[in-house]
Every structure is written in structure tokens, then in C-alpha cells.
Write a protein that holds these residues in place. Structure first.
Motif, PDB file in Angstrom:
ATOM      1  N   ALA A 205       0.819  -1.214   0.000  1.00  0.00           N
ATOM      2  CA  ALA A 205       0.000   0.000   0.000  1.00  0.00           C
ATOM      3  C   ALA A 205       0.852   1.262   0.000  1.00  0.00           C
ATOM      4  CB  ALA A 205      -0.921   0.003   1.219  1.00  0.00           C
ATOM      5  N   GLY A 206       2.125   1.127   0.379  1.00  0.00           N
ATOM      6  CA  GLY A 206       2.982   2.302   0.446  1.00  0.00           C
ATOM      7  C   GLY A 206       3.022   2.920   1.827  1.00  0.00           C
ATOM      8  N   LEU A 207       2.436   2.242   2.814  1.00  0.00           N
ATOM      9  CA  LEU A 207       2.437   2.763   4.178  1.00  0.00           C
ATOM     10  C   LEU A 207       3.742   2.437   4.890  1.00  0.00           C
ATOM     11  CD1 LEU A 207      -1.216   1.745   5.084  1.00  0.00           C
ATOM     12  CD2 LEU A 207      -0.364   4.062   4.745  1.00  0.00           C
ATOM     13  N   ARG A 208       4.544   1.574   4.268  1.00  0.00           N
ATOM     14  CA  ARG A 208       5.814   1.193   4.842  1.00  0.00           C
ATOM     15  C   ARG A 208       6.818   1.121   3.703  1.00  0.00           C
ATOM     16  NH1 ARG A 208       6.864  -0.883   9.807  1.00  0.00           N
ATOM     17  NH2 ARG A 208       4.810  -1.322  10.623  1.00  0.00           N
ATOM     18  N   ARG A 209       7.952   1.728   3.907  1.00  0.00           N
ATOM     19  CA  ARG A 209       8.944   1.767   2.837  1.00  0.00           C
ATOM     20  C   ARG A 209       9.796   0.503   2.889  1.00  0.00           C
ATOM     21  NH1 ARG A 209      10.678   5.558  -0.540  1.00  0.00           N
ATOM     22  NH2 ARG A 209       9.229   7.077   0.243  1.00  0.00           N
TER      23      ARG A 209
ATOM     24  N   GLN B  85     -16.115 -11.770  -8.440  1.00  0.00           N
ATOM     25  CA  GLN B  85     -16.635 -12.130  -9.763  1.00  0.00           C
ATOM     26  C   GLN B  85     -17.190 -10.913 -10.490  1.00  0.00           C
ATOM     27  OE1 GLN B  85     -19.501 -15.149  -8.950  1.00  0.00           O
ATOM     28  NE2 GLN B  85     -17.924 -16.671  -8.476  1.00  0.00           N
ATOM     29  N   GLU B  86     -17.858 -10.057  -9.723  1.00  0.00           N
ATOM     30  CA  GLU B  86     -18.554  -8.925 -10.306  1.00  0.00           C
ATOM     31  C   GLU B  86     -17.594  -7.837 -10.779  1.00  0.00           C
ATOM     32  OE1 GLU B  86     -22.624  -7.673 -10.922  1.00  0.00           O
ATOM     33  OE2 GLU B  86     -21.694  -9.550 -10.365  1.00  0.00           O
ATOM     34  N   LEU B  87     -16.632  -7.488  -9.924  1.00  0.00           N
ATOM     35  CA  LEU B  87     -15.789  -6.320 -10.197  1.00  0.00           C
ATOM     36  C   LEU B  87     -14.375  -6.681 -10.635  1.00  0.00           C
ATOM     37  CD1 LEU B  87     -16.813  -4.300  -7.009  1.00  0.00           C
ATOM     38  CD2 LEU B  87     -17.739  -4.023  -9.302  1.00  0.00           C
ATOM     39  N   LEU B  88     -13.991  -7.927 -10.416  1.00  0.00           N
ATOM     40  CA  LEU B  88     -12.656  -8.403 -10.791  1.00  0.00           C
ATOM     41  C   LEU B  88     -11.489  -7.535 -10.315  1.00  0.00           C
ATOM     42  CD1 LEU B  88     -12.823  -9.983 -14.350  1.00  0.00           C
ATOM     43  CD2 LEU B  88     -12.407 -11.078 -12.147  1.00  0.00           C
ATOM     44  N   PRO B  89     -11.498  -7.143  -9.057  1.00  0.00           N
ATOM     45  CA  PRO B  89     -10.308  -6.446  -8.578  1.00  0.00           C
ATOM     46  C   PRO B  89      -9.184  -7.471  -8.394  1.00  0.00           C
ATOM     47  CG  PRO B  89     -11.782  -6.857  -6.743  1.00  0.00           C
ATOM     48  CD  PRO B  89     -12.453  -7.417  -7.972  1.00  0.00           C
ATOM     49  N   THR B  90      -7.953  -7.005  -8.417  1.00  0.00           N
ATOM     50  CA  THR B  90      -6.831  -7.878  -8.078  1.00  0.00           C
ATOM     51  C   THR B  90      -6.758  -7.904  -6.562  1.00  0.00           C
ATOM     52  OG1 THR B  90      -5.695  -7.098 -10.035  1.00  0.00           O
ATOM     53  CG2 THR B  90      -4.366  -8.231  -8.376  1.00  0.00           C
ATOM     54  N   VAL B  91      -6.918  -9.085  -5.973  1.00  0.00           N
ATOM     55  CA  VAL B  91      -7.016  -9.131  -4.514  1.00  0.00           C
ATOM     56  C   VAL B  91      -5.799  -9.793  -3.888  1.00  0.00           C
ATOM     57  CG1 VAL B  91      -8.363  -9.921  -2.544  1.00  0.00           C
ATOM     58  CG2 VAL B  91      -9.531  -9.248  -4.644  1.00  0.00           C
ATOM     59  N   LEU B  92      -5.296  -9.138  -2.850  1.00  0.00           N
ATOM     60  CA  LEU B  92      -4.282  -9.740  -1.989  1.00  0.00           C
ATOM     61  C   LEU B  92      -4.914  -9.795  -0.608  1.00  0.00           C
ATOM     62  CD1 LEU B  92      -1.372 -10.714  -2.289  1.00  0.00           C
ATOM     63  CD2 LEU B  92      -0.613  -8.481  -1.539  1.00  0.00           C
ATOM     64  N   HIS B  93      -5.159 -11.005  -0.139  1.00  0.00           N
ATOM     65  CA  HIS B  93      -5.957 -11.207   1.062  1.00  0.00           C
ATOM     66  C   HIS B  93      -5.088 -11.961   2.063  1.00  0.00           C
ATOM     67  CE1 HIS B  93      -9.944 -13.245   2.629  1.00  0.00           C
ATOM     68  NE2 HIS B  93      -9.003 -13.395   3.515  1.00  0.00           N
ATOM     69  N   VAL B  94      -4.901 -11.417   3.262  1.00  0.00           N
ATOM     70  CA  VAL B  94      -4.102 -12.156   4.236  1.00  0.00           C
ATOM     71  C   VAL B  94      -4.992 -12.701   5.340  1.00  0.00           C
ATOM     72  CG1 VAL B  94      -2.112 -10.679   3.768  1.00  0.00           C
ATOM     73  CG2 VAL B  94      -3.464 -10.295   5.817  1.00  0.00           C
ATOM     74  N   THR B  95      -4.669 -13.886   5.807  1.00  0.00           N
ATOM     75  CA  THR B  95      -5.460 -14.525   6.848  1.00  0.00           C
ATOM     76  C   THR B  95      -4.627 -15.584   7.545  1.00  0.00           C
ATOM     77  OG1 THR B  95      -7.466 -15.765   7.324  1.00  0.00           O
ATOM     78  CG2 THR B  95      -6.384 -16.237   5.248  1.00  0.00           C
TER      79      THR B  95
ATOM     80  N   LEU C 158      -6.705  -4.610  -4.439  1.00  0.00           N
ATOM     81  CA  LEU C 158      -7.460  -4.527  -3.190  1.00  0.00           C
ATOM     82  C   LEU C 158      -6.756  -5.373  -2.140  1.00  0.00           C
ATOM     83  CD1 LEU C 158     -10.092  -3.649  -1.715  1.00  0.00           C
ATOM     84  CD2 LEU C 158     -11.103  -5.787  -2.494  1.00  0.00           C
ATOM     85  N   LEU C 159      -6.406  -4.745  -1.025  1.00  0.00           N
ATOM     86  CA  LEU C 159      -5.706  -5.456   0.038  1.00  0.00           C
ATOM     87  C   LEU C 159      -6.673  -5.709   1.191  1.00  0.00           C
ATOM     88  CD1 LEU C 159      -2.509  -3.214   0.089  1.00  0.00           C
ATOM     89  CD2 LEU C 159      -3.018  -5.166  -1.385  1.00  0.00           C
ATOM     90  N   LEU C 160      -6.784  -6.965   1.588  1.00  0.00           N
ATOM     91  CA  LEU C 160      -7.712  -7.319   2.660  1.00  0.00           C
ATOM     92  C   LEU C 160      -6.918  -7.904   3.822  1.00  0.00           C
ATOM     93  CD1 LEU C 160     -10.380  -9.199   0.495  1.00  0.00           C
ATOM     94  CD2 LEU C 160     -10.397  -6.797   1.180  1.00  0.00           C
ATOM     95  N   ASP C 161      -6.994  -7.242   4.984  1.00  0.00           N
ATOM     96  CA  ASP C 161      -6.262  -7.716   6.159  1.00  0.00           C
ATOM     97  C   ASP C 161      -7.227  -8.446   7.089  1.00  0.00           C
ATOM     98  OD1 ASP C 161      -4.510  -8.204   8.171  1.00  0.00           O
ATOM     99  OD2 ASP C 161      -3.824  -6.136   8.404  1.00  0.00           O
ATOM    100  N   GLU C 162      -7.154  -9.755   7.104  1.00  0.00           N
ATOM    101  CA  GLU C 162      -8.008 -10.587   7.968  1.00  0.00           C
ATOM    102  C   GLU C 162      -9.458 -10.110   7.917  1.00  0.00           C
ATOM    103  OE1 GLU C 162      -7.004 -13.187   9.851  1.00  0.00           O
ATOM    104  OE2 GLU C 162      -4.861 -12.922  10.242  1.00  0.00           O
TER     105      GLU C 162
END
Lengths: 258, 349
Positions: free
Chosen positions: B51-55, B182-192, B156-160
Motif C-alpha cells: 500500500a505504500g504505508l511502509r517503505r 466475480q462482479e468487479l474483478l479487482p486484483t485481490v491480496l488477502h491475508v489470513t 485490493l488489500l484485505l487484512d483478515e
């Protein structure tokens, strides 16, 4: 819900009551011992009205300057760690503990005719000794810690993740400050500003040393008490109490709504 | 609004004494990658770097082929759904969702249209005038998703995203995430840290352990063939299958076989059977177990106190037995065996 008072409740209530009476009694006594005619005469006195107006005006300017310079400092203190931060924090608190006459003399050394800033400002036509800017400077010095501390606590209470969320949504550092941090710390800043303004109004020591003239209400009061005695000063005290209380309550109400 | 491809190249990120090192990941535009790892593995640090919040200390982040490593977060156009939502308490639900669009100076009508459209997609249009205070966890999660999606992020980044919800809401939101993807097809990076979530949503799973990507691959493969002993230990040996649940929720169809299950789901789903729950025998036996499958022993592996036997039905199952059973049954590769397990031993998700 009513709870039966235990022995602790009774004892603490009594002790608390003593303190409340100690504060309220002198104020009420001053109020009721002045005759209405005397009060009326006093408020018709242009010197009195001028002094009260000047006091409010100067304290408001000081608070305005405090907001412009103090809020950014408070934000930095709340958000960043840097060498010397503890020193700056201590320095900000210093005016609270320094005797205000001492503060006035210290200010005189810098803002007086021989002082560095005094001479610099003199060049652009601003004089501090015996003038409105002098009153503002004295008030600012002694009252700005209240604003900085309240604003810093306000910013500290804002979850930093909200600012990070704003950044990911496209807000740069400025937009993040004005749209997230500032509105969320508003309450703290506002109550700090009210406190600062109130503290500025009541300042006597530093103001008297830097600018005896033009007279603010506390200085005028001192002068009348010294020159003419208690009965002459009393109605002025009542008016100072009334006006201060009225404006203070009004600001509190506005602050609560915001 | 298909998302951009996301590539992490040898990314190193320092966070205090923690080090995320040598992360190489690739998500195709519109893809869904789940990063699965235990608490403290560095999942959030990784998202913050994207996200750019950490270098990062080294390495690159590429979005749609563009190197965004030097860009501040506000210029990356990456949606971030924080673990605790991080909704703005001083704004209404509408104000929260509109936040990013206002910064983009959208005309008032267009802005309202897009906010309302996104709210409808997430089923929260009735909440728009409400304040954040008083919203339930599930509602907050939806608002956070809407706020991140409405800016049409490149990733799209999803944190837990499901961890704060109760099981019923979880299931519901998992379906919603599938639908949104399916609807919007964002590129998702999901952590869990939740393996079910990872299997159910990820096209691919990357296992993150102690700041390193230990393995990347499709869910079934990661579970069937853990790359390292650490991955195997973290995931726990599991038989993970993907298939179809019959409308009555009683049967689970997969390539070539059908299992009896007990489930409230129907349609495409996953199933897991623990190796310890499978009974291995040399001939079919009469028990209350509803599933009895014939297969061939493909491999025998001793791991600690247990022996893991790989049996190809197909699909391939892993069965845990004791060394005593192994010698009593006289198992060897190529032998024909029978697997039995109860319908209730199959966990469908």
C-alpha cells in the motif's frame, strides 16, 4: 438510581462542600455587597468598558496566534518521535510554573526597546511596551501551554490508522490532516482554546510588567484598589465576573454542540 | 474495472526487529491470492509495503507493470481494508464511502451515483445516512469494503477481513467477497491465518512463515504437498478436496467419486477430511461409516509418532496410522486398501 451514602460518602461530601463553599462564598459575597446603582455607574464609565473590551480582544488575538502556531506543534508532538522532544515538551509547560511577573520581565528583555525582537518589530512599526501587542504577547506566553497540551492530547486520541486509511484512499499529508486528524481532534483543540482564552483574560502579572497601559481589566482593578480602596474596586470585580462567566458559558455551549 | 497485475520482486521490509525478506509474488490482473500465515508472520507488514504505508528496504512493487515502490500511498490507488476497518467516526456511512471520490473531485451527481451503486452491491444502501457508531461488525466490514472498492483500485488489500465476525456472518461475508470478486474483478491480496478462508477464496495460496514465503500454489496442492516440514506443521496434514455439494447438502461430488457428507451448503465448495479420521483396512468392512472407498497405496512416510499413508482412489487421500498398525497390516506400496470415514468427518466449507 439513588444509592445510600455510606460513611465514606458522607465524609467526602462534607470535605467537598467545604471547598465548594470556599470558592463560591467570596464570589457571591462580592456580588451581593454591591448596590445596583453603583454597578450601573461603573458600567457607564468608559474606562471600565474600554478595559473589559480590551481584555477580551487581546485574549482572543492571543488565542488566535496560539491556534496558528500551537496546533501544528501539538500535532508534531502527538505523532512524531524525535531527539529533544522531551525538552520541547518541558519547555512548553514552563510558563505554567514560572511566576508571571518573572515571565513579564523575561518577555521585556526580548520584546522591550533594547530587546532583539523589540528592535526588529520596531523597524516595521510594531511596539510591544505599553501597547496592545505587548498585552497579546504577555497573554500568549502564559496561556499557550493550555492550548498545546489539550490539542496534543486531542491528536493523540485520534487513531493513527484512520490517517493511514485516508492516505490509501488518495489523501496526501495535508488533506489527511485537514480532513481526518483536525476534525477528530477538534473537541480537544476547542476546549484547549477556551481554556487558553480564559487564562489569557485573567492574566495580570506579565501584562502589568510589559504593558501597564493601555489598561486591561485586571490592571485597572489593581490600580483602583491601590489608589481608591476596596469599595471603589468592588463593582468592577462584579462586572469582570459577570462578563467572563457569560462568555465562558456561551463558548462552552458552542463547543459542546460542535 | 478489472484490477492491475501485482508483482512483488524480492521485497525486503524491516519493521522494528522484524524482517520480511525475499518476497516474490505475482498476482495476475483480476486474480485472487491469499497469503496464509500464523500471527506474527508478517502478513500486515507485507500489505503495508504494497500500500505504500511502509517503505521497503529493498525490492520492488509493480502494479500493472509500473514500478510504484517510490510512490506515496495516495498515488498508488490501492484499496486497503484494515483489520479493524478504520472507518472515519466523524463521517456518515455515505461520507466514508465518498471519501476517496471527493479527493478525486468527482462531480456531485456522479459521486452520489457511484457511492449508491457500490452500497447497493454490498447491500448497505439503507445504512448510507447512518453514523459509523452503532454499526455492527458485519456492517462495518461492508462499509470498509465499499470505501476501498469505490475508488476502483488497481489492487485490493484485505487484512483478515473475516476474523472479527461470528461464524454465521463470516460465511455470509465470504460469499459476498466471492461475489464481489466475480462482479468487479479487482486484483485481490488477502491475508489470513484461517485455512478455510484461504482455501475457499484463494485461487492460489502463499504460505508466509517468519517473514518468508514458504510455498505458493493452488490450495489443494499446498495442502497435499507442503514444501517444507514447517509448512506441513502449520497447515496440519489435511485432505482438502474441491467439488460440488448436491442441493440437499448430503453428497459431495468430485472427479470420479462421490462422498456422503452433512452440510448446509450447496453448489461449489471445498471439503476437508483429517487423516486421523480415516480408517484403513485390507478388505471392505461393515461399519456405520457412510464412506467406503477403494484405493491403492502410493507411499508410506513416517513422521514423528505417526505414519502417513498416501492412498490414490483417486483423488489422493492421506491417512494417519500408528507404526503398530502399519506392521500388523503389512502395508506396502501398490497394495489395494479400503478407506472408511463417517459422513460427519467430512468438513464442508
Amino acid at each position: 438510581m439513588r444509592v445510600k451514602l455510606g460513611s465514606l460518602g458522607v465524609a467526602f461530601s462534607l470535605l467537598g462542600l467545604i471547598l465548594v463553599a470556599f470558592i463560591a462564598w467570596p464570589l457571591i459575597k462580592t456580588g451581593i455587597s454591591s448596590r445596583p446603582g453603583e454597578l450601573w455607574e461603573t458600567i457607564l464609565d468608559p474606562e471600565v468598558r474600554g478595559a473589559i473590551g480590551l481584555t477580551f480582544y487581546a485574549a482572543a488575538i492571543a488565542t488566535g496566534v496560539g491556534l496558528v502556531l500551537g496546533v501544528p506543534l501539538a500535532y508534531i508532538l502527538a505523532r512524531h518521535r524525535f531527539p529533544g522532544k522531551a525538552l520541547i515538551q518541558g519547555l512548553i509547560d514552563l510558563p505554567i510554573v514560572v511566576p508571571h511577573t518573572a515571565a513579564g520581565i523575561a518577555l521585556l528583555l526580548v520584546f522591550g526597546r533594547q530587546g532583539f525582537l523589540g528592535r526588529a518589530f520596531e523597524a516595521v512599526g510594531v511596539r510591544f511596551v505599553s501597547s496592545l501587542p505587548g498585552i497579546v504577547v504577555a497573554m500568549l506566553f502564559v496561556s499557550v501551554p493550555f492550548l498545546v497540551n489539550a490539542a496534543r492530547e486531542g491528536f493523540s486520541a485520534v487513531d493513527e490508522r484512520l490517517e493511514r486509511a485516508a492516505r490509501t484512499l488518495g489523501a496526501g499529508p495535508w488533506a489527511t490532516f485537514f480532513q481526518v486528524a483536525l476534525p477528530l481532534a477538534k473537541r480537544g483543540i476547542l476546549s484547549g482554546a477556551i481554556l487558553m482564552w480564559a487564562r489569557g483574560l485573567s492574566e495580570f502579572g506579565a501584562v502589568m510588567i510589559l504593558a501597564y497601559h493601555p489598561m486591561t481589566a485586571p490592571v485597572l482593578l489593581y490600580q483602583r484598589f491601590e489608589s481608591y480602596g476596596l469599595s471603589y474596586a468592588r463593582p468592577l470585580v462584579v462586572w469582570i465576573l459577570i462578563t467572563t462567566l457569560a462568555v465562558f458559558l456561551a463558548l462552552r455551549m458552542v463547543g459542546r454542540r460542535g | 474495472m478489472k484490477g492491475a497485475s501485482l508483482v512483488l520482486e524480492d521485497l525486503r521490509v524491516k519493521a522494528g526487529s522484524f524482517l520480511l525478506s525475499g518476497v516474490d509474488l505475482r498476482v495476475r490482473g483480476g486474480g485472487y491470492l491469499v497469503i496464509l500465515g500464523p500471527t506474527g508472520a508478517g502478513k500486515t507488514v507485507l500489505l503495508e509495503a504494497v500500500a505504500g504505508l511502509r517503505r521497503p528496504a529493498a525490492g520492488r512493487v509493480l502494479l500493472g507493470g509500473e514500478d510504484v515502490t517510490p510512490l506515496p500511498p495516495e498515488r498508488r490507488n490501492v484499496g486497503y481494508v484494515f483489520q479493524d476497518h478504520a472507518l472515519f467516526p466523524h463521517l456518515s456511512v455515505f461520507g466514508n464511502i465518498a471519501f476517496g471520490l471527493r479527493l478525486r473531485r468527482l462531480p456531485r451527481r456522479e459521486l452520489a451515483r457511484r457511492v449508491e451503486g457500490m452500497a447497493r452491491l454490498l447491500g448497505i444502501e439503507k445504512l448510507l445516512p447512518r453514523r459509523i457508531e452503532g454499526l455492527s461488525g458485519g456492517e462495518r466490514q461492508r462499509v470498509a469494503l465499499a470505501r476501498a472498492l469505490v475508488i476502483q483500485p488497481r489492487a485490493l488489500l484485505l487484512d483478515e477481513p473475516l476474523s472479527s465476525l461470528d461464524p454465521a456472518r463470516r460465511q455470509e461475508l465470504q460469499r459476498l467477497l466471492e461475489h464481489l470478486h466475480q462482479e468487479l474483478l479487482p486484483t485481490v491480496l488477502h491475508v489470513t491465518h484461517d485455512f478455510e478462508e484461504a482455501v475457499a477464496l484463494g485461487e492460489e495460496i502463499a504460505v508466509l512463515q517468519e517473514g518468508r514465503i514458504a510455498q505458493v500454489g493452488p490450495a489443494e496442492e499446498v495442502f497435499r504437498r507442503p514444501a517444507t516440514p514447517e509448512v506441513a506443521e502449520f497447515l496440519g496434514a489435511r485432505n482438502v478436496l474441491s467439488g460440488q455439494v448436491s442441493p440437499d447438502g448430503r453428497r459431495f461430488k468430485l472427479d470420479g467419486t462421490e462422498l456422503e457428507v452433512v452440510s448446509r451448503l450447496s453448489g461449489p465448495a471445498h471439503a476437508a477430511v483429517r487423516p486421523e479420521d480415516i480408517l484403513l483396512s485390507l478388505s471392505p468392512i461393515a461399519t456405520s461409516a457412510r464412506n467406503c472407498l477403494r484405493g491403492r497405496v502410493m507411499g508410506i512416510e513416517r513422521k514423528g509418532p505417526l505414519v502417513y499413508v498416501t492412498v490414490d482412489v483417486p483423488p489422493t487421500f492421506i491417512v494417519a496410522i500408528t507404526p503398530e498398525s502399519l506392521s500388523e497390516l503389512g502395508l506396502a506400496e501398490g497394495m489395494e486398501v479400503y478407506l472408511s470415514f463417517k459422513a460427519s468427518a467430512v468438513h464442508v466449507f
